[in-house]
Write an enzyme that holds these catalytic residues in place. Structure first.
Site, mmCIF file in Angstrom:
data_model
loop_
_atom_site.group_PDB
_atom_site.id
_atom_site.type_symbol
_atom_site.label_atom_id
_atom_site.label_comp_id
_atom_site.label_asym_id
_atom_site.label_seq_id
_atom_site.Cartn_x
_atom_site.Cartn_y
_atom_site.Cartn_z
ATOM 1 N N ASP A 287 0.870 -1.175 0.000
ATOM 2 C CA ASP A 287 0.000 0.000 0.000
ATOM 3 C C ASP A 287 0.909 1.228 0.000
ATOM 4 O OD1 ASP A 287 -1.955 1.937 0.426
ATOM 5 O OD2 ASP A 287 -2.163 1.482 2.553
ATOM 6 N N GLU B 247 -0.316 10.613 1.264
ATOM 7 C CA GLU B 247 -1.692 10.092 1.316
ATOM 8 C C GLU B 247 -2.038 9.589 2.701
ATOM 9 O OE1 GLU B 247 -4.816 6.810 0.852
ATOM 10 O OE2 GLU B 247 -2.804 6.764 1.715
ATOM 11 N N GLU B 248 -1.074 8.939 3.348
ATOM 12 C CA GLU B 248 -1.338 8.277 4.626
ATOM 13 C C GLU B 248 -1.599 9.250 5.771
ATOM 14 O OE1 GLU B 248 -1.995 5.336 4.702
ATOM 15 O OE2 GLU B 248 -0.869 4.230 3.190
ATOM 16 N N ASP C 214 -5.153 1.937 -5.748
ATOM 17 C CA ASP C 214 -4.623 1.778 -4.397
ATOM 18 C C ASP C 214 -4.800 0.343 -3.952
ATOM 19 O OD1 ASP C 214 -3.545 2.438 -1.923
ATOM 20 O OD2 ASP C 214 -4.864 4.149 -1.593
ATOM 21 N N HIS D 50 -1.050 -2.014 6.113
ATOM 22 C CA HIS D 50 -0.390 -1.160 7.119
ATOM 23 C C HIS D 50 0.398 -1.980 8.134
ATOM 24 C CE1 HIS D 50 -2.941 2.751 6.525
ATOM 25 N NE2 HIS D 50 -2.500 2.245 5.392
#
Length: 350
Positions: free
Chosen positions: A173, A201-202, A224, A312
């Site tokens: 990711d 983005e995170e 994504d 994640h």
């Protein structure tokens, strides 16, 4: 594509520190036979204007983010351990005991051992505030030679093949999305397209916001990875999506209500071309579409995602067949969405 993905997953790229990933992408864009006008915006996103064989009727943007979740060093203890803070959403359960990389150094995230815990400490997951990074230093001074406050820390999770066509790595990711966007320019595309490799983005879709404003697209497709919870003990209606079920085309998530005709058109095009797709069984998560669809006067936006287990974490898991199916779908969309047709008209809007 797999070799590029392996290479991308080896590169550090915590939000705000995407330099190595950006350099790799710029290099690969330079190898494309297509004419590409590349620029880097002030936040660090890469925007590539690709000239196709034909002029497009629609300004079509494909976006994937370069950054990954990770940590930043905040301080060091007198005993030589590094204190840290998370960057992005990280579950403490996937952190304790994991090996990490701090620059060129390795470390292990740890804390109080279970036999030293009492009461609820024995059953509760330690908070990130109670964990430290052990880099082998014996003093604060030694630790600060290895890392300074603000230095990024990444999971050390190497690429490994698994059974059943699965593979695992850190940062899938969204290095998988970046690899897929690079596939769109291995050859000269049929029509003009724009690629955006976004930053941060995170931590709030920040790069996508500025990139979308700069590009000013008519239509955007965000690529994504998304949570697949198809694991033991999870009811089917809460599994979100499943590994092996093909690319995930979303109708809604926590940040975006996707363009309905565009969603329907993508599902139809996939079916007509023998590409299995799926959608989410839960409205959850989010991606760069949350910023892109609200840019300027609004952008018609779709999301095509890869179903990913253990997202994640240091060991994200994807399936090769999903990656290949998503590649086929994106190549199809690069052709079909760039010219006027059913997907680009107001007809069928409810």
């Amino acid at each position: 594509m797999m070799n590029r993905l392996k290479e991308l997953c080896e590169l550090p790229g915590v939000s705000g520190c995407e330099d190595a990933v950006r350099a790799y992408i710029l290099d690969k864009l330079g190898e494309s036979p297509a004419e590409i006008d590349v620029r880097i915006d002030p936040l660090g996103s890469v925007i590539a204007e690709v000239t196709g064989k034909k002029r497009a009727d629609t300004r079509l943007l494909f976006a994937a983010h370069m950054d990954e979740v990770g940590f930043l060093v905040t301080d060091a203890t007198d005993e030589g351990f590094l204190r840290f803070t998370p960057v992005g959403g990280i579950d403490p359960r996937v952190v304790f005991g994991k090996r990490v990389r701090v620059g060129e150094h390795f470390g292990v995230i740890g804390g109080k051992a279970t036999h030293q815990c009492s009461g609820e400490e024995k059953t509760n997951v330690p908070s990130l505030d109670d964990m430290l990074i052990d880099v082998g230093a014996s003093s604060r001074e030694e630790a600060l030679v290895i890392a300074q406050p603000g230095d990024p820390v990444i999971f050390d999770g190497a690429y490994r093949e698994l059974e059943g066509g699965l593979f695992k790595a850190r940062a899938l990711d969204d290095r998988a999305g970046c690899a897929l966007l690079l596939e769109l320019v291995r050859e000269v595309p049929e029509y003009d397209i724009v690629l955006a490799f976004t930053v941060q983005e995170e931590i709030g879709l920040r790069g996508a916001k500025t990139a979308a404003f700069s590009v000013d697209p008519d239509v955007a497709v965000v690529v994504d990875s998304t949570t697949a919870a198809d694991t033991a003990g999870v009811p089917s209606h809460k599994q979100v999506c499943r590994v092996g079920g093909g690319p995930v085309v979303s109708f809604m998530d926590a940040r975006t209500l996707y363009d309905r005709p565009l969603y329907a058109c993508i599902r139809r095009l996939a079916e007509e071309n023998g590409i299995e797709t799926q959608t989410k069984t839960m409205v959850a998560g989010g991606n760069d579409a949350g910023a892109i669809h609200q840019s300027r006067g609004g952008v018609r936006t779709a999301a095509v995602s890869l179903p990913c287990r253990y997202i994640h974490s240091s060991s994200c898991v994807l399936k090769k067949s999903d990656l290949e199916a998503t590649r086929s779908l994106l190549l199809l969309l690069a052709r079909e969405l760039a010219c006027k047709g059913e997907c680009q008209t107001e007809e069928g809007r409810s």
